[in-house]
Design an enzyme around this catalytic site. Structure first.
Site, short mmCIF file in Angstrom:
data_model
loop_
_atom_site.label_atom_id
_atom_site.label_comp_id
_atom_site.label_asym_id
_atom_site.label_seq_id
_atom_site.Cartn_x
_atom_site.Cartn_y
_atom_site.Cartn_z
CG ASP A 525 -1.90 1.32 1.33
OD1 ASP A 525 -2.73 1.52 0.31
OD2 ASP A 525 -1.50 1.95 2.34
CG HIS A 528 3.67 6.54 -4.48
ND1 HIS A 528 2.41 5.86 -4.38
CD2 HIS A 528 3.24 7.88 -4.04
CE1 HIS A 528 1.71 6.60 -3.67
NE2 HIS A 528 1.93 7.99 -3.54
CG ASP A 626 -7.23 3.15 -4.32
OD1 ASP A 626 -7.28 2.82 -5.72
OD2 ASP A 626 -6.16 3.10 -3.73
#
Length: 1531
Positions: A525, A528, A626
């Site tokens: 999750d 980045h 999401d």
């Protein structure tokens, strides 16, 4: 897939850092590291952290790999080190030489996923994943029924959001405890445990063939996590991150402002609690600028207390203590207070004392000084004030943008009035104490027991560098309010290593281990913004427990290069990509093409091939959990077609629970508290909480998921996307083994069909081949099930839409197709034209297509015949009972009777050679003709096209358009004689089947046939050569093919006939006269300019190239014939320059005879019993200088007599005028140039000759320009004694002396008449004379007073050897050229090693180019390195290519230079020799690269300066290839 081992080769190049390049490999592959040209010859060591067999992976532990050198020789251009890849993950390699790291990168090895009780493999491209929000599964007892929906819908992988205990916000990603299961899953009578979840995951794997992955969240924890209050050091708080204090104070000030606004206390300033318009936003801005900023004075955190600093400075000045000297370039600057107290910053007083110096010690001077110091501090504080202001401006911009989005924007959440629950802006820090005033708040920031509990929340920063941690010092993200903040979570502070925060690393390690123990993979999750070193450490931990961990992540870096950094370091298996990012169906189709598969009709790649950069493997999702719901953005009708398009991608695919049920809103990870519906086959459409195949598009989903898995498992790896019109996308998946295709035609509905216009007219579609069945047809249709009403307890979708689905039907049963007609596109190509009737928006139809039966059979038979070349073709092959008889014999047997001369016909022959036979090279329309008529012409082009699958190339276009090229290949060979005809017949028989397959497959199979034949023919060529070639490196083998390329037999014999008394001479029937004639191989000087007719054979070129191309390669008989044929043409004691079959020979060169003699010597040394050639009969064409040409056999004499004649004539002196002198034989030569002289100096023994109007050596450019007035003047006459001729003569007399001592040569010297008396000079005397005088006359001494130096004023370089001695223009003797290196190789005994080495070093420094040697010293006034034969201007030195040998870099001298270096280096010592070997390998690596890349598969005659391409050069030159082979032979 064929099961032969797959090998990938990675070429290492100096300073090449590839950490942003992705190399993907599979388990079971072998990876070879080889040295690229920049590293050849260097002592390179390759290191990797891929573990040694049996060892455990440790990211920081590198080991060196050992080199394998297959040939075991000094020429180790083939050496490699290798890894057998057996473990998935990400591995690093780097390489170094001379202890310097000089490049490196990463490799990523894919995991192998296994499902079922039998653990069968689930290929990554077969993955179909569905995401579930774990909290919406409800109590654990209900999970199986909820998850069964995924199983029944055809998914084979489930992705669960975290199953741990959630924080207060109830967000799926805000975890209160990483180690504890969410208590919501337990029921009053049953507690849910990790073991129970583990058992369910195992059951799904074994019984449902489904894998299960879950998220890992490393970046943050819930703000209410209990453990963080015990370990506040795990967060960014004001004690461990004091740089956040100013941002914290601003955050508190904004909270106090929120409280005032919520209480209506700002209404008088134009800011009511409910923000409704732009005016309110402007008033907020005003309040912040007027009330908030002045009150908190943030700039003071970055400023110096002026009075305190001046006082300190004054005290130091007054005390007059000793000041420390500082660097004058250092200026006074503010030093930030590490505690971030107000006005706590300082300056370096030493710099201050060295900058502000009073002119005396008096009080006035000190005051003056302090005044200047104060002024400077005020300036510095002013800069800090401006900087803080700049941050504050950005903060206001960000605050207002947030307020605008959250309260005004149409697409925002519309939060309504400002309250404490919905503050003006989300708080950036936790505040666990009771409410105080802002002043009291500020007092706490310096109290560690309080300040450690003010922790920074996590979030994300738009457009930020993902490799930078925005909470670390140096970042002002929190102060500038640039963070889009998640107020429910605290950002975790790991530091750089476990010791920096032991509790956090240990806690998260345990969390990772539990996840890896129970789940098959993880989704990283917020990948980045997870620190890379943390994710690396955690994934290494996970892979220890589960080596084939499946790792997925969604990256928002905005750059493929940055994506690769994450994929490389973490070994990410699949990157999540989303179809929702497509703005129309064209873009959706493009994404399918982008994320996987190769083009339809791609070439078969060899199993050993270069490792090519890849893009990350995709997990292509129609929607992620999401992101917003597609029904809101597109329409309900689009769910089915878009998911079909995604499902046809050749990669992993996925979706989110809710999409298939047509839930018309996003299922929020934060606020959704309802549960998913369960599977009930009997439920009616609007039953709440239950779903089945009648719900939404579930029935369609099951069908396309099954199909996706079938296509992945059965090798449908080729993809074609056709944009039929603006809404219709057709995706083809093709299997290159069986040539079956599956074509999915989807009509998307990005616009709602109820409110937008869609045409009734759907374009016709053409599908090549035979449609076997309609795999499925499905339409999204409305039904009467009542309107949608959001259910209170379970997540429900639109009840009034479903899918009308029919599977595995025949075309005629289809309701979507109006009619299908068969048309033929060519003799063997059937195309079905489809006319649609009901392809309404939201419809999908999928066809299974095979080739037309006749074409299918032809492909099967072709594959069967190709198995002899590669096992790859076994699958999809059919036995062939009725084939042509010739196909029943293996190709290697048919080809085995080809001689090397035949192979020249089959593989090579340039255009002018073919034109002699009445043919020519194949010309590709809209492109260029091929370089060769033989197979190499085609292979050179295909070698460029194949790795890139460049099917759009004109070459492939020509193959698809017609059979011309195919027929050219076979017919050209059939028209020849003997074994070539048989090879042609084999091709013709193979091509019968090739012509029966669809045109789009022809390039692929044409390539396969040619590659198979070509590799067989090359092996055959090498088998007929010497052991040096057979056991040599790839480089040696490829160079040796130059011998096949240059040595051939044309329609007309190039060599004069040999004596009929000689054995083993090849004969043939003349096609015209029908008489027997000799057909000896002749050697072309270069391609394409010197390959045919009178210009093919040159004495000098032939004998410079003969040792390398014929003796070193073992072609002894053909070499013998060439030596004897030229011997027969001797006249005046000379061998011809231009041979002209002997009858049109020109005897205008002084050196050819000496190269010929050197070749006879080489022949005697290299060939077993080689001296027997001396007794071979030579048929003299010119028994006397003036006799007309005689037929073969008329006058024979042994070769030793011809040799003796050459020596005798030189010692006697040669003087004659060329026959037919004048423009008819040379249109540029001046009259004096036709006078040929040669002789031997009685004192020195040096051969001399020539005059200033002719050029008798290899540097033979004759001026041609009237305009520049150089016509008829040689650029380089080299008259007198040319250094290489002296060397060749020395080599010959030494050899003849040795032979006569052994009684192998009957003459011990030469006898000449001088002033009427006979005089005998023995070879021993002649040899000694040259030896005694050579260095005396040729070496340019380091001593300026050397008595041997005739022209000391002309000396401009010392320690070199002259290019000639006694030239008519003495300056020319002293020019530095590469010719002395030839003498060093053939007669090294003439040189003293130290002097030779010095001269070679000068040559290396001045003359050595990338591929060749400069023909003249660049310091020389007439040097010009660019040869342009077409240029005619006024410049005497360059017009009409006058500088041919005055600078351009010729290749053949480099061979002699390198051989000379190797010889003398050995004499000087091992260290020098090792360095020389490195130089040689490094130089040769450039020739290797040129040879590999050249479409001529040769080395050029010359290059322009610094290795630049010269368009006037031959592309492949015999002597260029020969000398490089000789260097490798010496090595």
């Amino acid at each position: 897939m064929s099961h032969a081992k797959q090998t990938r080769v990675l070429l290492l190049n100096d300073m090449e850092k590839l950490d942003k390049t992705l190399f993907r490999l599979e388990q079971g592959f072998e990876l070879q590291f080889r040295l690229g040209p920049t590293l050849q010859g260097k002592h390179v060591t390759v290191y990797t952290n891929y573990p040694a067999p049996g060892a455990v992976f440790d990211r920081h532990k590198f080991r060196s790999l050992s080199w394998h050198n297959p040939t075991g020789k000094e020429d180790d251009s083939d050496k490699y080190c290798k890894l057998d890849l057996q473990i998935s993950g990400s591995y690093q390699y780097y390489f170094s030489h001379e202890a310097q790291k000089s490049g490196g990168g990463y490799i990523v090895v894919d995991p192998i996923l296994r499902v079922g009780a039998d653990n069968h493999e689930l290929p990554l491209d077969c993955v179909t994943l569905q995401t579930f929000l774990a909290k919406c599964l409800g109590p654990f007892d209900d999970w199986e029924d909820c998850l069964r929906v995924a199983k029944e819908s055809g998914y084979n992988m489930i992705h669960l959001t975290p199953v741990q205990k959630l924080g207060l916000s109830r967000s799926c990603y805000s975890l209160a405890d990483q180690l504890e299961i969410n208590p919501d899953f337990s029921s009053p009578n049953r507690k849910c445990s990790w073991n129970e979840i583990g058992r369910l995951v195992e059951k799904m794997k074994n019984e449902w063939n489904m894998l299960c992955i879950t998220d890992v969240v490393y970046n943050h924890t819930a703000a209410n996590s209990e453990w963080i209050t015990h370990h506040p050091e795990c967060a960014y708080n004001l004690v461990n991150s004091p740089h956040l204090k100013p941002a914290w104070l601003l955050d508190r000030a904004l909270w106090h402002l929120t409280c005032k606004m919520a209480a209506g206390k700002c209404s008088d300033k134009g800011v009511p609690p409910l923000i409704e318009n732009e005016h309110h936003l402007n008033c907020i801005r005003k309040v912040i600028y007027e009330d908030v900023y002045p009150k908190i004075r943030l700039w003071e955190f970055f400023q110096v207390d002026i009075n305190k600093a001046v006082q300190q400075f004054k005290t130091l000045l007054t005390q007059g203590g000793s000041k420390v000297k500082t660097d004058p370039s250092q200026h006074l600057a503010i030093i930030q207070d590490p505690e971030f107290k107000r006005l706590g910053c300082t300056v370096d007083m030493n710099i201050a004392l060295n900058t502000f110096i009073p002119h005396s010690n008096g009080p006035a001077a000190i005051e003056e000084c302090c005044k200047w110091f104060r002024k400077r501090i005020e300036e510095l504080n002013g800069e800090q004030y401006r900087q803080t202001n700049y941050h504050q401006e950005q903060a206001v911009i960000c605050i207002l943008a947030t307020v605008n989005y959250e309260r005004l924007a149409g697409h925002g959440p519309k939060l309504g009035a400002i309250t404490r629950k919905n503050p003006l802006v989300t708080r950036y820090f936790t505040y666990p104490f009771k409410e105080l005033t802002l002043e009291e708040d500020e007092a706490m920031i310096h109290q560690p027991d309080k300040a450690s509990y003010f922790m920074a929340h996590n979030g994300w920063v738009m457009g930020d560098d993902p490799l930078r941690n925005f909470a670390e010092p140096g970042s002002n993200v929190y102060l500038r309010r640039e963070l889009i903040c998640w107020g429910d979570s605290v950002k975790l502070r790991y530091g750089n290593k476990p010791q920096d925060c032991p509790y956090l690393w240990a806690h998260m390690k345990k969390y990772t281990e539990m996840t890896a123990k129970y789940f098959h993979g993880v989704r990283l999750d917020n990948c980045h913004s997870t620190p890379l070193h943390v994710a690396e450490y955690m994934l290494d931990t996970a892979r220890k427990l589960r080596p084939n961990l499946y790792v997925v992540a969604e990256l928002f870096t905005g750059s493929e290069e940055l994506d690769n950094v994450f994929v490389n370091k973490l070994g990410i298996s699949s990157l999540i990509r989303e179809a929702m990012s497509a703005y129309n169906s064209h873009e959706e189709g493009r994404l399918v093409y982008r994320f996987g598969g190769e083009p339809v009709g791609s070439f078969v790649q060899p199993r050993l091939r270069p490792l090519m950069p890849a893009i990350a493997h995709a997990l292509f999702m129609d929607i992620t959990h999401d992101n917003e719901c597609p029904i809101q953005h597109r329409s309900a009708y689009d769910a089915l077609p878009s998911s079909t398009i995604v499902s046809m991608a050749c990669c992993a695919t996925g979706s989110t629970r809710g999409y298939d049920e047509l839930v018309p809103h996003q299922i929020s990870v934060v606020s959704e508290e309802r549960f998913y519906a369960k599977w009930n086959p009997a439920a009616v459409p609007s039953t709440p909480g239950e779903v089945n195949f009648k719900t939404g598009i579930i029935a369609g989903r099951q069908a396309i998921n099954r199909l996706h898995q079938e296509l992945g498992a059965k090798g449908f790896i080729q993809v074609f996307v056709d944009q039929v019109d603006e809404d219709i996308v057709a995706v083809t998946r093709h299997c290159p083994n069986t040539h079956q295709s599956v074509v999915a035609v989807s009509r998307t509905a990005f616009r709602n069909p109820k409110t937008s216009f869609y045409s009734q007219e759907v374009p016709q579609m053409c599908i090549p081949g035979k449609i076997e069945e309609v795999v499925l047809e499905a339409r999204t249709v409305e039904r009467n099930a009542g309107p949608y009403k959001k259910d209170e307890h379970s997540i429900n979708g639109l009840p009034d839409y479903t899918v009308e689905l029919r599977e595995h039907i025949q075309l005629k049963e289809s309701k979507i197709i109006k009619q299908a007609s068969v048309t033929t596109k060519g003799p063997n190509e059937f195309v079905q034209e489809i006319e649609f009737e009901k392809l309404t928006p939201g419809s999908v139809i999928i066809f299974r297509v095979s080739l037309d039966p006749k074409a299918q059979e032809a492909v099967g038979i072709l594959r069967n015949h190709l198995i002899q070349f590669s096992p790859h073709f076994k699958s999809g092959s059919f036995p062939d009972d009725n084939s042509e008889p010739i196909l029943k014999t293996p190709f290697s047997v048919i080809a085995s009777t080809l001689t090397l001369a035949d192979l020249n016909q089959v593989l090579y022959r340039c255009d002018s050679e073919e034109q002699e036979d009445g043919g020519g090279c194949y010309d590709i329309p809209n492109w260029t003709p091929l370089k060769y008529a033989g197979l190499q012409g085609l292979m050179s082009v295909m070698a460029d096209i194949r790795p890139k699958n460049d099917l759009g190339h004109p070459f492939c276009g020509n193959l698809r358009s017609g059979d011309w090229m195919i027929d050219y290949v076979s017919d050209r060979l059939i028209s020849r004689t003997g074994a070539c005809t048989e090879v042609g017949k084999w091709f013709k028989a193979m091509f019968i089947y090739l012509k029966q397959i669809p045109r789009y497959l022809i390039p692929c199979y044409f390539d396969a046939i040619l590659v198979g034949a070509y590799t067989t023919l090359l092996d055959l060529a090498w088998k007929q050569m010497s052991s040096f070639v057979q056991n040599g490196s790839t480089f040696v083998k490829h160079l040796s093919l130059g011998s096949v390329q240059m040595c051939g037999i044309g329609k007309y014999p190039s060599l004069p006939p040999l004596s009929p008394a000689i054995q083993n001479v090849p004969y043939r029937l003349n096609e015209i006269t029908k008489e027997r004639e000799q057909c000896c191989v002749s050697l072309a000087a270069g391609l394409p300019h010197f390959s045919s007719g009178i210009f093919r054979c040159w004495g000098r070129d032939t004998f410079i190239a003969l040792r390398g191309l014929m003796l070193v390669t073992g072609r002894y008989l053909e070499a013998r014939n060439i030596i004897l044929a030229f011997a027969g043409t001797m006249r005046h004691g000379l061998i011809p320059n231009l041979l002209g079959q002997g009858t049109h020979a020109r005897f205008n060169c002084r050196d050819a005879v000496w190269w010929w003699l050197q070749c006879i010597q080489d022949y005697c040394r290299i060939v077993p019993n080689g001296t027997e050639i001396l007794r071979c009969p030579v048929s003299r064409m010119y028994p006397t200088d003036d006799s007309p040409p005689q037929p073969a056999g008329k006058q024979d004499q042994p070769l030793y007599e011809v040799i003796q004649e050459a020596m005798q004539r030189h010692m006697q002196g040669i003087q004659f005028r060329e026959r037919n002198a004048g423009p008819q034989i040379d249109r540029n030569m001046r009259d004096e140039g036709f006078n040929v002289t040669a002789g031997v100096d009685a004192e020195t023994g040096f051969v001399y000759g020539g005059n200033r109007f002719n050029c008798g050596t290899w540097m033979d450019k004759m001026g041609e320009s009237d305009r520049a007035r150089n016509k008829g003047i040689p650029a380089t006459p080299r008259d007198g004694s040319a250094v290489e001729i002296v060397g060749l003569c020395k080599s010959t007399v030494r050899w003849l002396h040795e032979l006569s001592k052994k009684n192998v040569f009957p003459y011990s010297g030469v006898t000449v008449k001088r002033q009427g008396t006979e005089e005998t000079i023995t070879y021993d005397q002649w040899n000694r004379r040259i030896q005694a005088h050579f260095e005396k006359m040729f070496f340019v001494s380091e001593n300026p007073a050397d008595p041997n130096e005739k022209h000391p004023t002309l000396v401009h370089k010392r320690g070199i050897y002259k290019d000639s001695y006694g030239a008519s223009s003495p300056w020319c003797d002293y020019q530095l050229r590469p010719n002395f290196t030839i003498a060093m190789v053939v007669a090294p005994e003439m040189f003293s090693p130290e002097k030779a080495w010095k001269a070679l070093e000068t040559a290396e420094q001045k003359l050595l180019g990338p591929l060749g040697m400069k023909t003249l010293d660049p310091d020389d006034m007439v040097y010009c390195g660019v040869y342009d034969n077409a240029l005619d201007n006024d410049n005497y030195n360059v017009a009409k290519g006058f500088n041919y040998h005055q600078g351009p870099e010729w290749l053949w001298p480099i061979g002699y230079f390198l051989r000379a270096k190797l010889y003398f280096a050995k004499l000087i010592g091992p260290e020098i020799y090792a360095k020389t070997v490195f130089l040689v390998k490094n130089v040769l690596s450039r020739h290797y690269v040129h040879l590999e890349r050249s479409s001529w598969k040769g080395l050029p005659e010359l290059t322009n300066e610094n290795g630049q391409y010269c368009p006037f050069s031959c592309e492949s030159q015999a002597w260029s290839i020969a000398v490089i082979l000789e260097v490798l032979y010496d090595l």
